[in-house]
Structures are given as C-alpha cells and as structure tokens.
Design a protein around this motif. Sequence first.
Motif, PDB file in Angstrom:
ATOM      1  N   TRP A 253      12.262   8.701 -16.520  1.00 58.28           N
ATOM      2  CA  TRP A 253      12.779  10.127 -17.003  1.00 58.28           C
ATOM      3  C   TRP A 253      11.991  10.359 -18.288  1.00 58.28           C
ATOM      4  O   TRP A 253      12.427  11.450 -19.068  1.00 58.28           O
ATOM      5  N   GLY A 254      10.638   9.870 -18.470  1.00 63.74           N
ATOM      6  CA  GLY A 254       9.778  10.531 -19.294  1.00 63.74           C
ATOM      7  C   GLY A 254       9.850  10.061 -20.556  1.00 63.74           C
ATOM      8  O   GLY A 254       9.351  10.773 -21.813  1.00 63.74           O
ATOM      9  N   THR A 255      10.603   8.863 -20.852  1.00 65.62           N
ATOM     10  CA  THR A 255      10.316   8.229 -22.183  1.00 65.62           C
ATOM     11  C   THR A 255       9.436   7.062 -22.234  1.00 65.62           C
ATOM     12  O   THR A 255       8.775   6.605 -21.190  1.00 65.62           O
ATOM     13  N   TYR A 256       8.798   6.715 -23.448  1.00 65.75           N
ATOM     14  CA  TYR A 256       7.978   5.729 -23.685  1.00 65.75           C
ATOM     15  C   TYR A 256       8.345   4.487 -24.011  1.00 65.75           C
ATOM     16  O   TYR A 256       9.538   4.159 -24.767  1.00 65.75           O
TER      17      TYR A 256
ATOM     18  N   THR B 115      22.399   3.136 -11.324  1.00 67.62           N
ATOM     19  CA  THR B 115      20.968   3.913 -10.537  1.00 67.62           C
ATOM     20  C   THR B 115      20.732   5.033 -11.369  1.00 67.62           C
ATOM     21  O   THR B 115      21.614   5.695 -12.015  1.00 67.62           O
ATOM     22  N   TYR B 116      19.467   5.317 -11.054  1.00 65.75           N
ATOM     23  CA  TYR B 116      18.924   6.436 -12.040  1.00 65.75           C
ATOM     24  C   TYR B 116      19.138   7.646 -10.831  1.00 65.75           C
ATOM     25  O   TYR B 116      18.921   7.471  -9.749  1.00 65.75           O
TER      26      TYR B 116
ATOM     27  N   ASP C 217      22.143  11.174 -16.578  1.00 63.14           N
ATOM     28  CA  ASP C 217      22.397  10.670 -17.826  1.00 63.14           C
ATOM     29  C   ASP C 217      21.678   9.281 -17.905  1.00 63.14           C
ATOM     30  O   ASP C 217      21.954   8.449 -17.340  1.00 63.14           O
ATOM     31  N   THR C 218      20.662   9.164 -18.760  1.00 63.54           N
ATOM     32  CA  THR C 218      19.940   8.129 -18.568  1.00 63.54           C
ATOM     33  C   THR C 218      19.966   7.271 -20.014  1.00 63.54           C
ATOM     34  O   THR C 218      19.251   6.017 -20.049  1.00 63.54           O
TER      35      THR C 218
END
Length: 633
Positions: free
Chosen positions: A246-249, A369-370, A375-376
């Motif tokens: 989901w694009g986080t580091y 699950t993703y 919502d992550t």
Amino acid sequence: MTDRQQTRLSADDWDELNFPRPEVQEFDRVVERAISRRGFLGGALAFGSGAAVMGSAFLKASPALAQQAARFPFEQIAAQTDATIHVPEGYSWKTLVRWGDPLFSDAPEFDAAKGIPTEGSDRVFGENTDGMEAFEVEGRQLLAVNSEYVNTDINLPENADGLAASADDVLRLQNFQGVTVMEVAEGDDGWAVVVDSPYNRRITHLTQMTMDGPAAGHELLRTEADQTGMAPLGTFNNCGSGRTPWGTYLTCEENFNGYFGASGEMPTDEKTAAGYDRYGISAEGSGYEYHKYDARFDVTANPNEPHRAGYIVEIDPAAPESTPVKHTALGRFKHENAAAVVAKDGKVVVYMGDDERGEFMYKWVSRDTYEEGGDTSSLLSEGTLFAAKFNDDMTGEWLALTPETTGMEAAEIAIFTRMAASAAGATTMDRPEWIAVNPTAPEAYCCLTNNSKRGADATNAGGDDMSTNAPNPRETNEYGQIVRWRPVDQDHAADGFEWDLYVMAGNPTVHKDGPYAGTDNINAGNLFNSPDGMQIDSTGLIWIQTDGDDSNEGEFAGMGNNQMLAGDPETGEIRRFLTGPKGSEVTGLTWSSDKRTMFVGIQHPAAPFPDGEGSLPRSAIVVVKRDDNALVG
Ligand code: FEO
Ligand code: CA
Ligand code: CA
Ligand code: CA
C-alpha cells in the motif's frame, strides 16, 4: 572453467576438511541428496539448468551455465581497489546526494573542518545511507532512505577524542541518523534533490512515534516519560528497508543495543536482565555516549527504554505529518530488512532476518487480508510470527511462535522474540541480512553474510548450537552464502518450504577446491565476500551488494572493494556490475518509477569520495543509468 570446477571434491575430502565429527556423515548424505535433486526448484517453473543449487561446488559445471547469458544486458567489470565507482560499459553514474547536503534552503552549510552545527543538523541528508525505497506520490518521485549510524569523530571534529561530550553533541549525532524522506527529480543535469519540497522530512532519534501490536502498552515498554508504553521517541540504527503493497516505507531497527549505557546499576529484574544479555545491551554502550547526556539512554534511569527499540517501523512517505508506527507484532530483534509480499489468500507476509551470528530468519503472516484501496492501518498489527527451521533433507518449516510453542505470553514473544525462537527450535543462521522475494517466481532469498564463529562447540548469545548445519555448512565462514527457499504450494503463507543454496561465496583462486572455493557459479572473474544488501528487479535479476573484507589480500585476494553484482536465478550465473570506493559498503538499491534509473547507496567510504582527492569521504547515494536511457530494472 577453473580447476576447481573440474575437480569434484570427494565426500571423504569434504568430511576430512570440514566435518571431523560423527554427525558429519549425515551432512554428507544431505549434500548427496541435494545433488540428486538439483534443479528441484525448476520443475514447476521450467527453470534452467539448476546448476547453481545446493552443493553445486561438488558438481561439474553445467554447460548451460556458460552459454546462458541473455538475461544480463551488460559485460561484467573487473574488481577495483581505487577511490571511486566503476560501472560497465554503456552505463554511467553520478552523485545524487551526500551526507550533510541540504534538504531545506535554511540548512547549514557542510563544513568538513568544523562539522555541521547542531542547529539545523536535522535539515540535511543524514550520514551513512543504507536501505532505501522509491515511491511515486502525485507524480513526484520520493525516496525514503535510512541513515544507519554516525561516525562520531567526523561529526564532532572539534572534540579531542571524537566522542560526544555534551547534550548538544548528542543531539547533533541523533539528528544525522534515522530516516530521510525527500523528493528527487530528473532535470537537464540529471537527478537532484528537490530542496524545500513539501515532502522532505527528517525522522531522527527524537521523532514522536506510536506503537501497535501485542506489546504496545505493555508494562515492559512503559517509562517515566511515557507511562502509556505507546508513545516512544525515535527510531535507531535503521539498516535495511522494505515497502508495503500500500505504498508505505518500512525501516528496520538493527543494532539498537549500542545506543544504551548505564550511569550506575544495570537492571536486576530477571526478564529485563536476560533480555539485555541476549540483545547485547551493556553498561558501556558502543561509543555513542548518549547515556551520559540524555537520560533516556541511561538504563540505570530508564531500564525499559531498550524494549522500545528493535522493531519494524512504518512510515508514510506521502504524509509528512504522519506519525511513524512501531509494529511490535513483527518482533524485536536486530532487524536487517523487511521483504513484504501478498500471499495467495491476500494475507500479508513479511520475511525478516536477524543479523547476528547464530540468530534466526523470521516470517510474519497477517491475520487480516489486504485489499487494494482498503483500510491498511491495522494490517501489520495482528498476525503470527514464525522462525525458520531448515531440515537436512532440503525441506524446512516455519515454526509458529505462540504461547503454546514458546511458553511465553504474546507480548513477551513480541519483545523477546529471540528467546521465543530459541524455545521453538529455530535453526541458527550465519547472520541473516537482506531477504528479497522474487517477483517473477514463488521464491525468496536471504543473504547469510558470514559467521567467523560458526563451528564445533560454538553457540549464539542464547546458547543455541552453532556448529555447522545444512544451510550454514562451513566452519569459520568468512565468505557467506545466499539461501533460497520456495514455499509449499507456491504460497508464501504456507508453513513448509524447500530450500537450496543459490551461491556459496568463496575464493577458487586461493582454495583450489573444497567448500571455501565456493559454488561453481563463483570464478576468478566475479569474486566477492559477505553478501548483504539484496533486491530482485522486475525482470527477476538478483542484485547483490556486499559488506565484506576489502583488503584484496589472502583469503580475499582478487575480490577488491565492496561491490554490487547481478545474479540470474535460473542459471546461477553472477556478474559484477559495480565497484564501490575503497572502504565503503555498497548498500541500498531502488529504482525510479520509470525503471530507467537505479539509486545505489555508498556507505562509510574511507577514500575521498565522491568529491575526489583531498576531500572528506562522505557517504552518498548515486544514480546509475544506461547511456541510452534504457530500462535498468
Ligand atoms: Fe546494517 Fe546487518 O547490516
Ligand atoms: Ca546490511
Ligand atoms: Ca553487513
Ligand atoms: Ca553497514
């Protein structure tokens, strides 16, 4: 073909050389089984010759290995011992950013003689660049980058012994570490940092964080300043990296132990003291001297503070005001990196290594699950940790770390993860560094960098047996190896796997044959030791970065400076792509969104790099491109 490749080491020779103990007979059988099964990874995927699998040093080289070169768009370069970077013909490199370069126009000037003043030291690019990941946010190119540690003497050049001698000195050191998020852009002069971008951000040892997962709020995490046990400050010794779907580091806290010290008594509480022993927290610390001027790091005053470090921390590069989250669910150890992948059923799987001699490899599987766009925010909060057990028959299991398997409460498993994995019976490894998941095949790789202490009667810090075992087959292992595994049913969430060794580094010019010559994908032209950083690009090429002995002498003759190589997962062929400046480690690799640029980190150069003769050596990120601007990953 080298002599060594033509000479098959007999089982007796192997036994004599490495395994004078009775159990070695079993290991011989393991090697034989591995050989008879070589290529097992290929079956379902129609892999190539499989020549580079476990035990292949004991095989004749496969002709296919020499013939198949199509995957490499470059000719390998020679080893180097000089003060600069080399890349293959048809490629060029250029400095992007150096330690101390401004992220904001009000940042202080870099001054090699006086250091960077404390005021504004959190407005510049940090020291000792390490793991990094590129993100595209609203059409902009962002880089999130770790600054692993500081060299205190060059940041405090006016201090006689090079050590921190005041709270102000400590603050300066704290500000050069942690994480940088910065926007970069490619213009007519190539890539540059976008100074004053609204996305630019420094996250240091002082940045407010929050915690989630089973240990959040636990008694062992509460301190005088934070009685909730939920609001730690800062992130420490950020080594490798990862990225979520989901694009986080993900930044990974490695040798956090060294920042702590004691002004007086060490804690006597049994659990705390046992944890200090296992994680290496000592009264002296490792030279940062924080504990003398910042009570948070003085374990006499704050015995629980070390329990708040050693985690995976999630940072949203797209939201500069966001609060980073320490995910205790993913365990507390000397985290190298975090390789996340979505399993078949949508669960998030994160592979992780604990970089210390004889520590373990881990996997975490989310409870939920993703779903893309879903919502992550709590996906990394609940799940199950596993530690790897490697069997001699080339299978393995992920051992769940639960109250039932460890006799520990869930929160304690999260805080004292090493003890939980010991209790479960995980396999002691040769310093697990980066793990990478192949995006083109259901398999993953871990760099086992080296283990000079592997051998009979050796143990890890927890007393677990550190004699040789199947994936760590060499005593006094100075060269390192890369283990590869393939999950049962091609499902990264599965409990079982099959494994092999992708490569054992070695030196066939020094050791004519035998295990220290390395596997047959090592030859005089691609010598290296101590694989550490690793990323697999979108084409499946494995990029291997080294952090080893660059003396170029004795056991290491012909290896030159630390380097970056590329490996073919199918044939096992490995070619040297880049050499770093003398004294440096090559660490951190990511690609621009258009895949026409590689960003490569150069940490702790000892030579005058990147500015040349007479300049102060500075860690830096460089960009590497093809001269024809074609894809590089
Ligand atoms: Fe920071 Fe294990 O490397
Ligand atoms: Ca590393
Ligand atoms: Ca290393
Ligand atoms: Ca390093």
